[in-house]
Design an enzyme around this catalytic site. Structure first.
Site, PDB file in Angstrom:
ATOM      1  N   LYS A  54       0.837  -1.201   0.000  1.00  0.00           N
ATOM      2  CA  LYS A  54       0.000   0.000   0.000  1.00  0.00           C
ATOM      3  C   LYS A  54       0.874   1.254   0.000  1.00  0.00           C
ATOM      4  CE  LYS A  54      -3.876  -2.151   2.405  1.00  0.00           C
ATOM      5  NZ  LYS A  54      -4.473  -2.498   3.690  1.00  0.00           N
ATOM      6  N   GLN A  98      -4.354  -1.219   9.767  1.00  0.00           N
ATOM      7  CA  GLN A  98      -4.347  -2.597   9.275  1.00  0.00           C
ATOM      8  C   GLN A  98      -4.869  -3.547  10.356  1.00  0.00           C
ATOM      9  OE1 GLN A  98      -3.354  -3.440   6.069  1.00  0.00           O
ATOM     10  NE2 GLN A  98      -4.043  -5.505   6.547  1.00  0.00           N
ATOM     11  N   ASP A 121     -11.076   2.974   4.158  1.00  0.00           N
ATOM     12  CA  ASP A 121     -11.515   1.569   4.140  1.00  0.00           C
ATOM     13  C   ASP A 121     -13.039   1.457   4.198  1.00  0.00           C
ATOM     14  OD1 ASP A 121      -9.670  -0.411   3.759  1.00  0.00           O
ATOM     15  OD2 ASP A 121      -9.008  -0.460   5.861  1.00  0.00           O
TER      16      ASP A 121
END
Ligand code: NDP
Length: 300
Positions: A54, A98, A121
């Site tokens: 990422k 994460q 997200d």
């Protein structure tokens, strides 16, 4: 084989190029550099690879990237304080924590602390609500990737029957919302669904997001249907050598490809789209935070 293969890898490369173009335009026209911060706690090897990918791709498209690698024993209060600081940082337009987090940290508390304006997200209750009622904002990355591939394959989806197998917050539910916005008739199936093969046989569009290797068989597929296989199942492959694995989707690819009109492979279908859609979401949030209209090709 009759099905057209939907090449997510090539599509994702093209999308990355378009995103780099949008980043350049935001810099030149508005003095704005979209910024994405990723936070990882501990040393889960899978998560570390993912976070590094990422961060690398963020830099490659010209965005500002921040990576926070915190030790395994970081307290919940420290993570919450970092998220709060990133919420207040004008150089950061997207925050990604994460998962999974170590046991001492309540993930739902951390997610709820992320500003919905920066929730790339699309995990926070506020972002999910915005998606549900169609307000502008980030969209769950994997479903957004599936939607882009579907639009590229089918164009207008009005009136098509889409069957989404799986009802997770991560994939199934947001996917169904997006298909509804496309004017599809949507059926959501799950582990308690009765006679799943008969339901899938009615579908013009099948989204398989289950986590069971090759569960969807060829004789479940209506001839000519479009099949999007979200599943990523790592299976031992001793024929490739000791300890080796291979990836299988939730669809029996060989069987389904003989019947479907178009199908995503695993790997190389939906998988490559997810990180690129994270970058797309960062452009969307950076635009909205700065009072600009997000680029139409990056939003549903
Ligand atoms: P979850 O485990 O959260 O959800 C799985 C869903 O499948 C549940 O709704 C479950 O139903 C349903 N299900 C389980 N067994 C059956 C069955 N026998 N028949 C019908 N439905 C069933 O998984 P995720 O949504 O997070 O992920 C799904 C798959 O997608 C996984 O393989 C995952 O690795 C992959 N994935 C891929 C991504 C990508 O980038 N390509 C990103 C995210 C996920 P119930 O609710 O009733 O339990």
């Amino acid at each position: 084989m009759t099905a057209r293969i939907i090449d997510g890898k090539t599509f994702a490369e093209g999308l990355r190029g378009r995103i780099a173009g949008h980043v350049q335009r935001l810099k030149i026209d508005h003095g704005l550099t979209p910024g994405l911060a990723v936070v990882i706690v501990g040393h889960d090897p899978g998560s570390e690879i993912y976070v590094n990918q990422k961060a690398r791709q963020t830099v490659e498209v010209g965005m500002h990237s921040e990576k926070y690698e915190l030790p395994e024993d970081t307290s919940e209060a420290e993570v919450l304080a970092l998220v709060q600081r990133l919420n207040d940082d004008p150089a950061v337009h997207g925050i990604l924590v994460q998962l999974p987090l170590p046991g001492q940290i309540d993930a739902s508390k951390v997610i709820a602390t992320i500003s919905s304006d920066k929730d790339v997200d699309c995990f926070t209750p506020a972002s999910v609500g915005k998606l549900q009622i169609g307000l502008p904002g980030p969209v769950s990355c994997t479903p957004l990737g599936c939607l882009m591939l579907l639009r590229d394959t089918l164009g207008d989806m009005t009136g098509l029957h889409a069957v989404v197998i799986g009802r997770s917050n991560l994939v199934g539910k947001p996917m169904a919302q997006l298909l509804l916005r496309e004017n599809c008739t949507v059926t959501m199936a799950h582990s308690r669904t009765r006679d799943l093969p008969a339901i899938v046989r009615q579908a013009d569009i099948v989204i398989a997001a289950v986590g069971r290797p090759q569960m969807v068989k060829g004789d479940w597929i209506k001839p000519g249907a479009t099949v999007i296989d979200v599943g990523i199942n790592r299976i031992p492959a001793p024929e490739r050598g000791e300890g080796k694995t291979r990836l299988l989707g939730d669809v029996d690819f060989a069987e389904a490809a003989a019947v479907a009109g178009a199908i995503t492979p695993v790997p190389g279908g939906v998988g490559p789209m997810t990180i690129v859609c994270l970058l797309a979401n960062t452009i969307t949030t950076a635009s909205l935070i700065n009072g600009l209209v997000p680029p139409g090709d990056l939003t549903p």
